[in-house]
Write an enzyme that holds these catalytic residues in place. Sequence first.
Site, PDB file in Angstrom:
ATOM      1  N   ASP A 101      60.379  44.137  61.450  1.00  0.00           N
ATOM      2  CA  ASP A 101      61.027  45.193  60.663  1.00  0.00           C
ATOM      3  C   ASP A 101      60.095  46.291  60.173  1.00  0.00           C
ATOM      4  O   ASP A 101      60.407  46.981  59.203  1.00  0.00           O
ATOM      5  CB  ASP A 101      61.709  44.549  59.456  1.00  0.00           C
ATOM      6  N   GLU A 123      61.823  38.108  66.408  1.00  0.00           N
ATOM      7  CA  GLU A 123      62.268  37.963  65.011  1.00  0.00           C
ATOM      8  C   GLU A 123      63.456  38.893  64.730  1.00  0.00           C
ATOM      9  O   GLU A 123      63.477  39.668  63.771  1.00  0.00           O
ATOM     10  CB  GLU A 123      61.129  38.215  64.008  1.00  0.00           C
ATOM     11  N   GLU A 137      62.469  48.100  55.295  1.00  0.00           N
ATOM     12  CA  GLU A 137      62.521  47.098  56.356  1.00  0.00           C
ATOM     13  C   GLU A 137      63.932  46.739  56.800  1.00  0.00           C
ATOM     14  O   GLU A 137      64.170  46.480  57.975  1.00  0.00           O
ATOM     15  CB  GLU A 137      61.765  45.835  55.923  1.00  0.00           C
ATOM     16  N   HIS A 210      53.013  43.264  47.804  1.00  0.00           N
ATOM     17  CA  HIS A 210      52.794  44.555  48.457  1.00  0.00           C
ATOM     18  C   HIS A 210      54.036  45.411  48.680  1.00  0.00           C
ATOM     19  O   HIS A 210      53.920  46.566  49.065  1.00  0.00           O
ATOM     20  CB  HIS A 210      52.121  44.366  49.821  1.00  0.00           C
ATOM     21  N   ARG A 212      56.946  47.926  49.200  1.00  0.00           N
ATOM     22  CA  ARG A 212      57.077  49.323  48.748  1.00  0.00           C
ATOM     23  C   ARG A 212      58.040  49.460  47.567  1.00  0.00           C
ATOM     24  O   ARG A 212      57.793  50.211  46.628  1.00  0.00           O
ATOM     25  CB  ARG A 212      57.606  50.183  49.904  1.00  0.00           C
ATOM     26  N   HIS A 243      46.305  43.158  48.748  1.00  0.00           N
ATOM     27  CA  HIS A 243      46.641  44.089  49.841  1.00  0.00           C
ATOM     28  C   HIS A 243      45.770  45.340  49.709  1.00  0.00           C
ATOM     29  O   HIS A 243      45.331  45.676  48.613  1.00  0.00           O
ATOM     30  CB  HIS A 243      48.120  44.444  49.718  1.00  0.00           C
TER      31      HIS A 243
HETATM   32  C1  UD1 Z   1      53.623  47.478  55.908  1.00  0.00           C
HETATM   33  C2  UD1 Z   1      55.073  47.388  56.389  1.00  0.00           C
HETATM   34  C3  UD1 Z   1      55.778  46.228  55.730  1.00  0.00           C
HETATM   35  C4  UD1 Z   1      54.994  44.943  55.873  1.00  0.00           C
HETATM   36  C5  UD1 Z   1      53.572  45.157  55.375  1.00  0.00           C
HETATM   37  C6  UD1 Z   1      52.746  43.926  55.588  1.00  0.00           C
HETATM   38  C7  UD1 Z   1      56.361  49.442  56.863  1.00  0.00           C
HETATM   39  C8  UD1 Z   1      57.056  50.602  56.298  1.00  0.00           C
HETATM   40  N1  UD1 Z   1      55.771  48.623  55.984  1.00  0.00           N
HETATM   41  O1  UD1 Z   1      53.685  47.810  54.535  1.00  0.00           O
HETATM   42  O2  UD1 Z   1      57.056  46.067  56.323  1.00  0.00           O
HETATM   43  O3  UD1 Z   1      55.630  43.960  55.109  1.00  0.00           O
HETATM   44  O4  UD1 Z   1      52.977  46.231  56.107  1.00  0.00           O
HETATM   45  O5  UD1 Z   1      51.543  43.965  54.888  1.00  0.00           O
HETATM   46  O6  UD1 Z   1      56.298  49.287  58.065  1.00  0.00           O
HETATM   47  N2  UD1 Z   1      45.834  49.990  54.084  1.00  0.00           N
HETATM   48  C9  UD1 Z   1      44.487  50.014  54.416  1.00  0.00           C
HETATM   49  N3  UD1 Z   1      44.033  49.157  55.380  1.00  0.00           N
HETATM   50  C10 UD1 Z   1      44.844  48.278  56.022  1.00  0.00           C
HETATM   51  C11 UD1 Z   1      46.217  48.257  55.682  1.00  0.00           C
HETATM   52  C12 UD1 Z   1      46.685  49.125  54.707  1.00  0.00           C
HETATM   53  O7  UD1 Z   1      43.724  50.763  53.857  1.00  0.00           O
HETATM   54  O8  UD1 Z   1      44.370  47.527  56.876  1.00  0.00           O
HETATM   55  C13 UD1 Z   1      46.331  50.910  53.028  1.00  0.00           C
HETATM   56  C14 UD1 Z   1      46.373  52.366  53.501  1.00  0.00           C
HETATM   57  O9  UD1 Z   1      46.064  53.209  52.443  1.00  0.00           O
HETATM   58  C15 UD1 Z   1      47.854  52.517  53.875  1.00  0.00           C
HETATM   59  C16 UD1 Z   1      48.511  51.673  52.802  1.00  0.00           C
HETATM   60  O10 UD1 Z   1      47.658  50.550  52.660  1.00  0.00           O
HETATM   61  O11 UD1 Z   1      48.269  53.864  53.891  1.00  0.00           O
HETATM   62  C17 UD1 Z   1      49.923  51.236  53.065  1.00  0.00           C
HETATM   63  O12 UD1 Z   1      50.068  50.654  54.373  1.00  0.00           O
HETATM   64  P1  UD1 Z   1      51.521  50.695  55.081  1.00  0.00           P
HETATM   65  O13 UD1 Z   1      51.428  50.004  56.392  1.00  0.00           O
HETATM   66  O14 UD1 Z   1      52.072  52.064  55.068  1.00  0.00           O
HETATM   67  O15 UD1 Z   1      52.428  49.872  54.075  1.00  0.00           O
HETATM   68  P2  UD1 Z   1      52.434  48.343  53.717  1.00  0.00           P
HETATM   69  O16 UD1 Z   1      52.848  48.233  52.305  1.00  0.00           O
HETATM   70  O17 UD1 Z   1      51.176  47.712  54.168  1.00  0.00           O
HETATM   71  N1  UDP Z   2      48.047  36.597  55.098  1.00  0.00           N
HETATM   72  C1  UDP Z   2      46.718  36.607  55.505  1.00  0.00           C
HETATM   73  N2  UDP Z   2      45.748  36.951  54.609  1.00  0.00           N
HETATM   74  C2  UDP Z   2      46.035  37.298  53.322  1.00  0.00           C
HETATM   75  C3  UDP Z   2      47.401  37.322  52.915  1.00  0.00           C
HETATM   76  C4  UDP Z   2      48.386  36.982  53.828  1.00  0.00           C
HETATM   77  O1  UDP Z   2      46.407  36.274  56.653  1.00  0.00           O
HETATM   78  O2  UDP Z   2      45.110  37.588  52.561  1.00  0.00           O
HETATM   79  C5  UDP Z   2      49.108  36.270  56.084  1.00  0.00           C
HETATM   80  C6  UDP Z   2      50.175  35.287  55.658  1.00  0.00           C
HETATM   81  O3  UDP Z   2      49.812  33.950  55.942  1.00  0.00           O
HETATM   82  C7  UDP Z   2      51.369  35.726  56.504  1.00  0.00           C
HETATM   83  C8  UDP Z   2      51.180  37.235  56.606  1.00  0.00           C
HETATM   84  O4  UDP Z   2      49.810  37.473  56.325  1.00  0.00           O
HETATM   85  O5  UDP Z   2      51.277  35.199  57.814  1.00  0.00           O
HETATM   86  C9  UDP Z   2      52.059  37.960  55.628  1.00  0.00           C
HETATM   87  O6  UDP Z   2      51.683  39.292  55.606  1.00  0.00           O
HETATM   88  P1  UDP Z   2      52.218  40.303  54.517  1.00  0.00           P
HETATM   89  O7  UDP Z   2      52.571  39.563  53.273  1.00  0.00           O
HETATM   90  O8  UDP Z   2      51.216  41.399  54.429  1.00  0.00           O
HETATM   91  O9  UDP Z   2      53.502  40.936  55.189  1.00  0.00           O
HETATM   92  P2  UDP Z   2      55.044  40.509  55.268  1.00  0.00           P
HETATM   93  O10 UDP Z   2      55.118  39.144  55.846  1.00  0.00           O
HETATM   94  O11 UDP Z   2      55.601  40.634  53.895  1.00  0.00           O
HETATM   95  O12 UDP Z   2      55.640  41.539  56.169  1.00  0.00           O
END
Ligand code: UD1
Ligand code: UDP
Length: 372
Positions: A101, A123, A137, A210, A212, A243
């Site tokens: 998603d 999924e 999502e 994390h 949004r 995160h």
């Molecule tokens: C994204 C997904 C969400 C998923 C989550 C898992 C969307 C809209 N959101 O949300 O569905 O549950 O990932 O974690 O697709 N950032 C870094 N380094 C990284 C990752 C993130 O610096 O490796 C920071 C950046 O500033 C980035 C911000 O986090 O802009 C947000 O990342 P983003 O992927 O937009 O949103 P998530 O909340 O991570």
């Molecule tokens: N996870 C990880 N390291 C961390 C936190 C989570 O490897 O420090 C793993 C966790 O076991 C799961 C996945 O990341 O498999 C979940 O990711 P996240 O919560 O970022 O996203 P979501 O599942 O909500 O989309």
Amino acid sequence: MGQAKRRVLLVFGTRPEAIKMCPLVNVLKAREDQFEVSVCVSGQHREMLQQVLHAFDVVPDYDLDVMTPGQTLFDITSTVLLGMREVIERDQPDIILVHGDTTTSFAAALAAFYLQVPVGHVEAGLRTRNLRSPWPEEFNRQAVDVMADIYFAPTGQARENLLAEQKPPQNVFVTGNTGIDALATTVRDDYASALLDWARGSRLILITAHRRENLGAPMHEMFRAIRRVMEEHPDTKALYPIHMNPQVRAAAHEELDGFDRLRIVEPQDVLDFHNLMARSHLILTDSGGIQEEAPSLGKPVLVMRDTTERPEGVAAGTLKLVGTSEQGIYDAFSLLLNCESAYEKMTHASNPYGDGHASERIADILVATALL
Ligand code: UD1
Ligand code: UDP
């Protein structure tokens, strides 16, 4: 005469998608006589994606490298859509596989749809039916399912959700969740770490956050509740692998700094995180994937959200939806620390999300199913 190999392009970009797609990449690659496999990462996550690719030894063929600090949904959607046009035109896959998603999945599926390339959704079929929760999502997963041709539903409930939307039954398969395949390879009896040494002798609480829709006031309430409860229970220690989203970091440091029994640490490698889960007393999270992994490990999870698309874990007794208000989280967390029977009820291991062989099933289906 043997069947021609299927050219499969897998696309993903965030940590959780990578954790759930890398096992599938490796299964498909192992079947060299059946598949030609390419991997495209969007790079929606940068560091957190690299951690997972490294853990599963997956080297992408294409990297769109889209991440920018504080990126918006507009940024991700438009850059992935344009980037995927080029990749698909160059790679000429028979099918592209996207996951779950995320906005990467939505935009990649849209690019495939525009180029009339079949889409397989790994999924598929999770639903809250509330487009604002989780946001965005729920829209992404519904939209991908509008465009998809083959559906890999993790559970019978997810299949029912798809059939209720008139998806063709012959293309909707129950496979289990590939995330559980990953779990089978990571949790180890002999795992040791400095963080576990630090927590020894205390009840270990594991925290992640994390979403949004929780940024801002709800996240502050979540953290305040956790701190209040832990201050009342000196036998607890918490690890919070944070995160990388800067908005999450700001809220967490504002509410949780200066409290020694709660350690904010960098995102953990998946192997470390799964082993920390396996040794924790309970988990507080708004994550999706953790809700699937915890039942297999028999670990109670308080889900700090108003909705969940994972009712199977609630039915199994491992998950409890507690909302995002300070008082709601305070009450539910306190109860589990104070009342042994309430805690015990949530500790029965079960596998509603799969048996660890989802990727093999998906590979079999990809060989056997006719594409457009
Ligand atoms: C994204 C997904 C969400 C998923 C989550 C898992 C969307 C809209 N959101 O949300 O569905 O549950 O990932 O974690 O697709 N950032 C870094 N380094 C990284 C990752 C993130 O610096 O490796 C920071 C950046 O500033 C980035 C911000 O986090 O802009 C947000 O990342 P983003 O992927 O937009 O949103 P998530 O909340 O991570
Ligand atoms: N996870 C990880 N390291 C961390 C936190 C989570 O490897 O420090 C793993 C966790 O076991 C799961 C996945 O990341 O498999 C979940 O990711 P996240 O919560 O970022 O996203 P979501 O599942 O909500 O989309």
